[in-house]
Write a protein that holds these residues in place. Sequence first.
Motif, mmCIF file in Angstrom:
data_model
loop_
_atom_site.group_PDB
_atom_site.id
_atom_site.type_symbol
_atom_site.label_atom_id
_atom_site.label_comp_id
_atom_site.label_asym_id
_atom_site.label_seq_id
_atom_site.Cartn_x
_atom_site.Cartn_y
_atom_site.Cartn_z
ATOM 1 N N GLU A 15 0.815 -1.210 0.000
ATOM 2 C CA GLU A 15 0.000 0.000 0.000
ATOM 3 C C GLU A 15 0.859 1.275 0.000
ATOM 4 O O GLU A 15 0.455 2.296 -0.564
ATOM 5 C CB GLU A 15 -0.894 -0.018 1.245
ATOM 6 C CG GLU A 15 -1.858 1.117 1.352
ATOM 7 C CD GLU A 15 -2.745 0.976 2.576
ATOM 8 O OE1 GLU A 15 -3.927 1.319 2.465
ATOM 9 O OE2 GLU A 15 -2.264 0.518 3.628
ATOM 10 N N ASN A 16 2.032 1.222 0.593
ATOM 11 C CA ASN A 16 2.891 2.404 0.673
ATOM 12 C C ASN A 16 3.845 2.547 -0.510
ATOM 13 O O ASN A 16 4.633 3.491 -0.547
ATOM 14 C CB ASN A 16 3.711 2.380 1.971
ATOM 15 C CG ASN A 16 2.838 2.568 3.189
ATOM 16 O OD1 ASN A 16 1.725 3.087 3.106
ATOM 17 N ND2 ASN A 16 3.328 2.131 4.333
ATOM 18 N N ARG A 44 -7.447 -4.037 -1.835
ATOM 19 C CA ARG A 44 -6.609 -3.855 -0.652
ATOM 20 C C ARG A 44 -6.781 -5.072 0.243
ATOM 21 O O ARG A 44 -7.887 -5.403 0.650
ATOM 22 C CB ARG A 44 -7.034 -2.592 0.082
ATOM 23 C CG ARG A 44 -6.184 -2.253 1.273
ATOM 24 C CD ARG A 44 -6.676 -0.925 1.855
ATOM 25 N NE ARG A 44 -5.813 -0.473 2.911
ATOM 26 C CZ ARG A 44 -6.249 -0.097 4.092
ATOM 27 N NH1 ARG A 44 -7.530 -0.119 4.378
ATOM 28 N NH2 ARG A 44 -5.415 0.312 5.006
ATOM 29 N N HIS A 56 1.901 -8.093 7.505
ATOM 30 C CA HIS A 56 1.150 -6.846 7.633
ATOM 31 C C HIS A 56 -0.316 -7.224 7.797
ATOM 32 O O HIS A 56 -0.835 -8.051 7.056
ATOM 33 C CB HIS A 56 1.320 -5.984 6.378
ATOM 34 C CG HIS A 56 2.740 -5.630 6.096
ATOM 35 N ND1 HIS A 56 3.366 -4.560 6.672
ATOM 36 C CD2 HIS A 56 3.667 -6.226 5.311
ATOM 37 C CE1 HIS A 56 4.614 -4.492 6.244
ATOM 38 N NE2 HIS A 56 4.820 -5.498 5.414
ATOM 39 N N SER A 58 -4.420 -5.668 9.090
ATOM 40 C CA SER A 58 -5.265 -4.539 9.482
ATOM 41 C C SER A 58 -5.767 -4.703 10.905
ATOM 42 O O SER A 58 -6.373 -3.807 11.460
ATOM 43 C CB SER A 58 -6.446 -4.407 8.513
ATOM 44 O OG SER A 58 -7.252 -5.566 8.566
ATOM 45 N N LEU A 61 -2.862 -2.271 15.033
ATOM 46 C CA LEU A 61 -2.560 -0.905 14.625
ATOM 47 C C LEU A 61 -1.096 -0.707 14.274
ATOM 48 O O LEU A 61 -0.757 -0.035 13.314
ATOM 49 C CB LEU A 61 -2.977 0.078 15.720
ATOM 50 C CG LEU A 61 -4.474 0.224 15.928
ATOM 51 C CD1 LEU A 61 -4.741 1.170 17.088
ATOM 52 C CD2 LEU A 61 -5.151 0.730 14.675
ATOM 53 N N SER A 62 -0.196 -1.299 15.024
ATOM 54 C CA SER A 62 1.226 -1.073 14.790
ATOM 55 C C SER A 62 1.710 -1.693 13.482
ATOM 56 O O SER A 62 2.679 -1.234 12.909
ATOM 57 C CB SER A 62 2.053 -1.616 15.953
ATOM 58 O OG SER A 62 1.881 -3.011 16.066
ATOM 59 N N GLY A 64 -0.500 -2.242 10.889
ATOM 60 C CA GLY A 64 -1.551 -2.004 9.911
ATOM 61 C C GLY A 64 -1.149 -1.131 8.747
ATOM 62 O O GLY A 64 -1.965 -0.822 7.901
ATOM 63 N N GLU A 65 0.106 -0.729 8.731
ATOM 64 C CA GLU A 65 0.568 0.077 7.613
ATOM 65 C C GLU A 65 1.097 -0.823 6.511
ATOM 66 O O GLU A 65 1.498 -1.941 6.755
ATOM 67 C CB GLU A 65 1.671 1.020 8.084
ATOM 68 C CG GLU A 65 1.219 1.960 9.176
ATOM 69 C CD GLU A 65 2.200 2.002 10.331
ATOM 70 O OE1 GLU A 65 3.324 1.512 10.183
ATOM 71 O OE2 GLU A 65 1.811 2.513 11.378
ATOM 72 N N ASP A 66 1.105 -0.292 5.316
ATOM 73 C CA ASP A 66 1.646 -0.989 4.142
ATOM 74 C C ASP A 66 0.970 -2.335 3.903
ATOM 75 O O ASP A 66 1.625 -3.364 3.704
ATOM 76 C CB ASP A 66 3.158 -1.158 4.257
ATOM 77 C CG ASP A 66 3.806 -1.369 2.895
ATOM 78 O OD1 ASP A 66 3.203 -0.954 1.883
ATOM 79 O OD2 ASP A 66 4.897 -1.948 2.830
#
Length: 111
Positions: A15-16, A44, A56, A58, A61-62, A64-66
Amino acid sequence: MTGEPALRLTVFIGENDTWHRRPLSAEIVHRAHRAGLAGASVFRGIEGYGSSSLIHTSRLLSLGEDLPMAIVMIDTAERVRSFLPELEEIVGDGLVVVDPVEIVHPRGRAR
């Protein structure tokens, strides 16, 4: 229903991932549109891992990126194959998959 042969092109990225400060998924979709491919959809993922082996998700929270993303395009073999060089230029750590599919049009909805 009768089907016609085609190729499905799937690009797996994070995602990033970016291309010149623009989301890579958007860059791929816009390039596919300019190339005349029949369509492109971005999905996604909610959880996954790639070459980094870092999961990774969802749900946390820690981490949940990328999140993982898949961009899927389906068209004729000629159009898909001619689009591959575009992807070689911009997809770094991602994965590009091409597989044969059969397009089936419901009755009354032929192209």
